[in-house]
Design an enzyme around this catalytic site. Structure first.
Site, PDB file in Angstrom:
ATOM      1  N   ARG A 500       0.817  -1.219   0.000  1.00 26.59           N
ATOM      2  CA  ARG A 500       0.000   0.000   0.000  1.00 26.59           C
ATOM      3  C   ARG A 500       0.856   1.277   0.000  1.00 26.59           C
ATOM      4  O   ARG A 500       0.457   2.284  -0.572  1.00 26.59           O
ATOM      5  CB  ARG A 500      -0.943  -0.011   1.194  1.00 26.59           C
ATOM      6  CG  ARG A 500      -2.162  -0.885   0.923  1.00 26.59           C
ATOM      7  CD  ARG A 500      -3.106  -0.860   2.084  1.00 26.59           C
ATOM      8  NE  ARG A 500      -4.387  -1.444   1.727  1.00 26.59           N
ATOM      9  CZ  ARG A 500      -5.356  -1.697   2.595  1.00 26.59           C
ATOM     10  NH1 ARG A 500      -5.196  -1.406   3.862  1.00 26.59           N
ATOM     11  NH2 ARG A 500      -6.477  -2.223   2.196  1.00 26.59           N
ATOM     12  N   GLY A 818      -8.372  -9.054  -0.061  1.00 28.34           N
ATOM     13  CA  GLY A 818      -7.074  -9.123   0.604  1.00 28.34           C
ATOM     14  C   GLY A 818      -6.369 -10.461   0.463  1.00 28.34           C
ATOM     15  O   GLY A 818      -5.184 -10.517   0.135  1.00 28.34           O
ATOM     16  N   GLY A 841     -12.149  -4.654   1.710  1.00 28.25           N
ATOM     17  CA  GLY A 841     -13.566  -4.302   1.867  1.00 28.25           C
ATOM     18  C   GLY A 841     -14.031  -3.373   0.759  1.00 28.25           C
ATOM     19  O   GLY A 841     -15.132  -3.526   0.217  1.00 28.25           O
TER      20      GLY A 841
HETATM   21  N1  LIG Z   1     -12.069 -24.935   1.899  1.00 27.16           N
HETATM   22  C1  LIG Z   1     -11.874 -23.972   2.795  1.00 27.16           C
HETATM   23  N2  LIG Z   1     -12.220 -24.162   4.074  1.00 27.16           N
HETATM   24  C2  LIG Z   1     -12.011 -23.218   4.981  1.00 27.16           C
HETATM   25  N3  LIG Z   1     -11.475 -22.012   4.711  1.00 27.16           N
HETATM   26  C3  LIG Z   1     -11.119 -21.771   3.461  1.00 27.16           C
HETATM   27  C4  LIG Z   1     -11.294 -22.747   2.449  1.00 27.16           C
HETATM   28  N4  LIG Z   1     -10.862 -22.227   1.299  1.00 27.16           N
HETATM   29  C5  LIG Z   1     -10.395 -20.995   1.583  1.00 27.16           C
HETATM   30  N5  LIG Z   1     -10.555 -20.709   2.877  1.00 27.16           N
HETATM   31  C6  LIG Z   1     -10.137 -19.512   3.604  1.00 27.16           C
HETATM   32  O1  LIG Z   1     -10.773 -18.354   3.131  1.00 27.16           O
HETATM   33  C7  LIG Z   1     -10.027 -17.258   3.559  1.00 27.16           C
HETATM   34  C8  LIG Z   1     -10.146 -16.144   2.596  1.00 27.16           C
HETATM   35  O2  LIG Z   1     -11.462 -15.811   2.410  1.00 27.16           O
HETATM   36  P1  LIG Z   1     -11.919 -14.339   2.175  1.00 27.16           P
HETATM   37  O3  LIG Z   1     -13.346 -14.359   1.842  1.00 27.16           O
HETATM   38  O4  LIG Z   1     -11.519 -13.520   3.364  1.00 27.16           O
HETATM   39  O5  LIG Z   1     -11.020 -13.957   0.896  1.00 27.16           O
HETATM   40  P2  LIG Z   1     -10.708 -12.570   0.232  1.00 27.16           P
HETATM   41  O6  LIG Z   1     -11.928 -11.913  -0.175  1.00 27.16           O
HETATM   42  O7  LIG Z   1      -9.659 -12.737  -0.782  1.00 27.16           O
HETATM   43  O8  LIG Z   1     -10.021 -11.751   1.375  1.00 27.16           O
HETATM   44  P3  LIG Z   1     -10.481 -10.484   2.206  1.00 27.16           P
HETATM   45  O9  LIG Z   1     -11.734 -10.862   2.918  1.00 27.16           O
HETATM   46  O10 LIG Z   1      -9.317 -10.283   3.129  1.00 27.16           O
HETATM   47  O11 LIG Z   1     -10.675  -9.396   1.265  1.00 27.16           O
HETATM   48  C9  LIG Z   1      -8.600 -17.717   3.644  1.00 27.16           C
HETATM   49  O12 LIG Z   1      -8.101 -17.460   4.913  1.00 27.16           O
HETATM   50  C10 LIG Z   1      -8.684 -19.207   3.370  1.00 27.16           C
HETATM   51  O13 LIG Z   1      -7.900 -19.972   4.248  1.00 27.16           O
HETATM   52  O1  LIG Z   2      -7.520  -2.519   5.276  1.00 27.55           O
HETATM   53  C1  LIG Z   2      -8.563  -2.054   4.834  1.00 27.55           C
HETATM   54  O2  LIG Z   2      -9.438  -2.749   4.285  1.00 27.55           O
HETATM   55  C2  LIG Z   2      -8.733  -0.562   4.858  1.00 27.55           C
HETATM   56  O3  LIG Z   2      -7.583   0.083   5.271  1.00 27.55           O
HETATM   57  C3  LIG Z   2      -9.909  -0.157   5.697  1.00 27.55           C
HETATM   58  O4  LIG Z   2      -9.706  -0.490   7.015  1.00 27.55           O
HETATM   59  P1  LIG Z   2     -10.938  -0.692   7.998  1.00 27.55           P
HETATM   60  O5  LIG Z   2     -11.647  -1.947   7.587  1.00 27.55           O
HETATM   61  O6  LIG Z   2     -10.367  -0.767   9.369  1.00 27.55           O
HETATM   62  O7  LIG Z   2     -11.836   0.499   7.844  1.00 27.55           O
END
Ligand SMILES: Nc1ncnc2c1ncn2[C@@H]1O[C@H](COP(=O)(O)OP(=O)(O)OP(=O)(O)O)[C@@H](O)[C@H]1O
Ligand SMILES: O=C(O)[C@H](O)COP(=O)(O)O
Length: 865
Positions: A500, A818, A841
């Protein structure tokens, strides 16, 4: 300015006739509205003018109103917003402005304006060709338009003086959160620009939109009925559905009450077209005679009127019930009312359709009439609309093949064209520009909503930091909101991933290069007050290393510590303010705090895409105190990819959605099902889908309460013709641990007690096939528990595949979320895909089609804005 020019010319292009266009720049860099006279543009002959367009207008093209500002409806936060309404003999125009941004930062209107031309009206024409033609015409306009650079009222005055602009005879202005509409009927010449405030013909107007009749009804019951019962106002439904108007003196408490309620509602997703119109004021003339228009059996209006009957509060005639006297058409003349705010009716507003003194609300009525009452439909007792508007039928006949489209136009005119579930329409407003006198063309129609976002984004490029040149930046202090919320080692606070910070460099470097004094701000973590562990000191250090120049750190983001350092800045210096979240006011978007943050700065550059889904003081609030405010390069790029490329994708468009839970991706999946050709599912969520299909999934992650939803999503995919790709085999483990025993099984044979942690090799092949011909690929969420090496294969495969498709097939690959970003980084292919989002998010919300408050403030695309 560029946007204005584009709009002007596009409007002219469509109308082929002189058009006076009021460009609502509310919330733009200068918080000024600008008037343009398109008649100064060269006429262009266009084959695109629908034959019936003008005809519809003849039915009385008048809309009314502009939303109140401060009360949560629109407008700038500093209350400086002004809205000038112009009228010119012989010229008619109506704008429908779709406010894409949040209520406090309506920056997108112009861009959206062009993007919302109802392409159905241009049936038979190739969409792209139409759009290109508009763009070409715009380019021409920017060369020719004579009022370039006009942003100040004084300049407008001068333009009027010089004869570039016709005199004003109708204007509105917002005072203390209420839009006062200068009435027509002002003495000729009295309402010149700058003299508006001398008029006494004021009428406050509030607008609100609802998600549907029920909500409007509830709002009416809770807020308007008591007002009405108090005798200070009378509520009148002026349009079909949940539209209401109320006339009352502008009692402060009422306004605040309504404003708060509206604000609350505006936060919710737009579900169904609905509009509340509340004209509050002692304005007898303000509510026209809806009940005098008898809906005919079987007409659309009749049905709706029945349905929403409880909303109708009958307007009363004033005193003797006599027809409205001429002087009462001077809105705001106190004697015109009956003293207690009740409303007097008069005949059909169309009776006065050639009367320039019609009030704003009547315009609303006429707009309705235009949409629904028409010759042959028998829904109005208004006069035939063609006599007084001077556009000949023969002229209407010029373009062939458009007849059947006329209905589409009319339907869209008020609210009917609004598709449900379109969050972009939450902040939709209509505004009339001038009264119809000789007939002209409606400028802008709904709805090509699918393309709205990307078009607004495209136009949004005009408002990013690159528009500010050295002359604008040198010696200026720029308040830069970045998202420097980086992951850190919990114990040592060492930055573990500086993506970032690196992503914020292009904007900072640009500002530095152009001599700006950069005051950078960010949050870090979610502290509850000042806390060393969330200090931005390590960030300042890293930033300094990356920039190759010292970056100072102010020990607080407001007050003396910040102010003294800001004052000491020299051109090209960079200062970082301490964590804005050390102050609770930040997340509350406290205006006073925002003001303190902005103190000492001139310009607002918002580059914090990761935080763009938060309406906080440093992402949104400061915008009220700084001008211009523009998007940084990162914010713009994110919007271009996550909204632009996805909204108008090169096809086939394939999305991969993984991650742990269905519940966290419902919005994204639903939104993508309306856009993609293929949807590949992976990650933990697939087991809920398998359960929906009747498989047993052992100990795998299942959200029992989402099984029905999964069924629905499967059905939706079918009904939308989206190919849903679910893995056919999975890697199961005997426990959730990196060293678990594992094996590959088909999804029909997951052993009891085992849990699926990754997609299997067969599935990886299927996924590769599904991606092979894709031209746009969006990936959100890992396909397995990639944090454990043993279960990272499916995710890694996709990461490499995407890199390959980007490099060798010319696919546009976009990674948001993320964890998926982390997976791509881990796979070492981050620089081989088209775009990696820095927002978790924020990217999710954008993909869901939500409005991103921070994105709009900066003047960028605004996301779902
Ligand atoms: N089959 C599974 N069973 C349990 N957890 C899983 C499985 N497949 C993936 N995951 C978990 O899902 C998580 C990621 O899901 P998430 O919805 O948070 O992804 P993202 O959208 O890329 O990330 P973020 O929410 O940080 O933006 C990871 O920590 C991963 O270990
Ligand atoms: O890491 C993030 O998704 C942004 O920096 C926003 O942070 P927040 O979810 O604590 O508002």
């Amino acid at each position: 300015m560029e946007e204005v020019r584009q709009m002007v010319h596009a409007a002219h292009f469509i109308s082929r006739r002189p058009a006076l266009i009021r460009a609502d720049l509310c919330g733009d860099a200068d918080n000024k509205d600008v008037l343009f006279d398109a008649s100064t543009l060269p006429k262009l002959e266009s084959p695109l003018v629908p034959r019936k367009l003008g005809k519809s207008l003849k039915r009385g093209t008048r809309a009314w109103g502009t939303p109140a500002a401060e009360q949560g409806l629109c407008g700038s936060q500093d209350g400086r917003w002004q809205d000038w309404r112009w009228r010119s003999p012989g010229i008619v125009d109506k704008l429908e402005l779709l406010r894409m941004g949040p209520l406090t930062c309506p920056v997108r209107t112009l861009a959206v304006l062009i993007g919302t031309i109802d392409l159905r009206l241009l049936s038979g024409k190739d969409k792209d060709a139409v759009w290109k033609a508009l763009q070409d015409s715009v380019a021409e306009a920017s060369r020719l338009y004579p009022l370039d650079g006009v942003t100040e009222v004084a300049q407008l005055e001068a333009a009027v003086e010089a004869g570039h602009l016709p005199p004003v005879s109708l204007a509105t202005v917002e005072v203390a959160g209420v839009v006062y509409q200068f009435g027509a009927g002002a003495p000729p010449g009295a309402a010149q620009v700058g003299e508006a405030s001398q008029l006494t013909t004021w009428r406050p107007v509030l607008w609100a939109q609802f998600h549907g009749p029920q909500e409007a009804q509830a709002f009416y019951d809770a807020n308007l009925a008591p007002i009405e019962a108090s005798g200070t106002a009378q509520i009148i439904r002026v349009k079909e559905g949940p539209h209401m108007a109320t006339s009352a003196p502008p009692a402060e408490g009422h306004l605040a009450h309504i404003g708060q309620a509206l604000r609350d509602r505006m936060q919710q997703p737009w579900r169904e077209a609905g509009l509340l119109e509340a004209a509050i004021g002692d304005e007898a003339d303000s509510v026209a005679a809806q009940p005098s228009r008898t809906a005919q059996p079987g007409s659309q209006r009749e049905g709706a009127a029945e349905q929403a009957a409880p909303l109708v509060s009958r307007p009363t005639r004033r005193g003797d019930g006599a027809p409205h006297p001429a002087e009462a058409r001077t809105p705001g003349v106190q004697e015109a009312g009956d003293g207690n705010g009740h409303i007097r009716m008069r005949g059909s507003p169309l009776d006065q359709s050639d009367d320039e003194s019609d009030s704003g609300l009547e315009y609303g009525m006429d707009a309705w009439q235009t949409a629904h009452g028409s010759e042959g439909e028998g829904t109005t007792d208004g006069p035939s609309d063609s006599e007084d508007l001077g556009e000949s039928d023969s002229e209407d006949e010029e373009v062939d093949g458009m007849e059947e489209e006329d209905e589409g136009l009319e339907g869209a005119f008020v609210m009917e064209g609004v598709e449900q579930d379109d969050t972009a329409y939450r902040n939709r407003i209509e505004t009339n520009l001038v009264s119809p006198v000789v007939g002209n063309i409606i400028l802008v129609k709904l709805i090509d909503q699918e393309n709205m976002m990307s078009r607004s984004i495209t136009m949004g490029r005009k408002r990013n930091v690159s528009d500010l040149k050295e002359a604008d930046l040198k010696g200026k202090t720029v308040f830069l909101r970045a998202d420097l919320n980086v992951p850190q080692d919990k114990e040592t606070q060492k930055i573990t991933d500086d993506t970032r910070i690196r992503a914020s460099l292009p904007t900072i470097q640009y500002l530095v290069k152009n001599g700006a004094r950069v005051v950078a701000t960010s949050h870090l973590g979610r502290p509850k007050g000042a806390d060393k562990k969330t200090s931005l000191a390590p960030v300042a250090e890293r930033l300094s290393e990356l920039l190759g120049t010292p970056v100072g750190l102010a020990s607080d983001c407001v007050g003396e510590p910040a102010q003294s350092k800001i004052a000491a800045l020299k051109d090209g210096d960079v200062l970082l303010l301490e964590n804005v979240r050390w102050h609770a006011e930040e997340e509350k978007n406290d205006p006073e705090f925002a003001k303190q943050l902005a103190a000492g700065s001139n310009i607002f550059v918002n580059d914090a895409f990761g935080t763009a889904h938060r309406a906080h003081a440093s992402t949104a609030g400061v915008a009220a105190y700084l001008s211009p405010k523009v998007a940084g390069f990162l914010l713009q790029k994110e919007l271009d990819f996550l909204a632009g490329a996805i909204d108008e994708p090169k096809r086939p468009f394939v999305a991969i959605v993984g991650g742990s839970k269905v519940s966290s991706k419902i919005g994204v999946i639903e939104s993508l099902l309306g856009k993609v050709d293929r949807l590949i599912l992976g990650g933990g969520m697939i087991f809920t889908f398998y359960r929906a299909q009747g498989y047993s999934v052992g100990a795998s992650l299942v959200e029992e309460d989402k099984i029905d939803l999964a069924k629905e999503l499967i059905e939706t995919a079918k009904s939308k013709g989206v190919e849903l790709v679910l893995p056919s085999d999975v890697i199961v483990a005997d426990k959730f641990a990196p060293d678990a025993n594992s094996k590959v099984v088909p999804i029909s044979a997951i052993p009891e007690g085992w849990l699926g942690l990754d997609v299997g090799p067969e599935s990886s092949k299927t996924i590769a096939t599904a991606l092979k011909d894709a031209k746009t690929i969006l990936w959100n969420g890992p396909l397995g528990v990639f944090e454990f090496e043993k279960f990272a294969q499916g995710t890694n495969n996709v990461a490499h595949l995407l890199a390959d498709l980007t490099q060798n097939n010319g696919a546009i690959t976009i990674i948001g979320g993320g964890d998926s970003v982390a997976a791509v980084e881990k796979a070492g292919v981050a620089d081989k895909v088209s775009h990696i989002s820095t927002g978790g998010g924020a990217s999710l919300e954008l993909l869901e089609g939500k409005v991103l408050p921070g994105a709009s403030v900066g003047g960028g695309g605004g996301g779902g804005n």
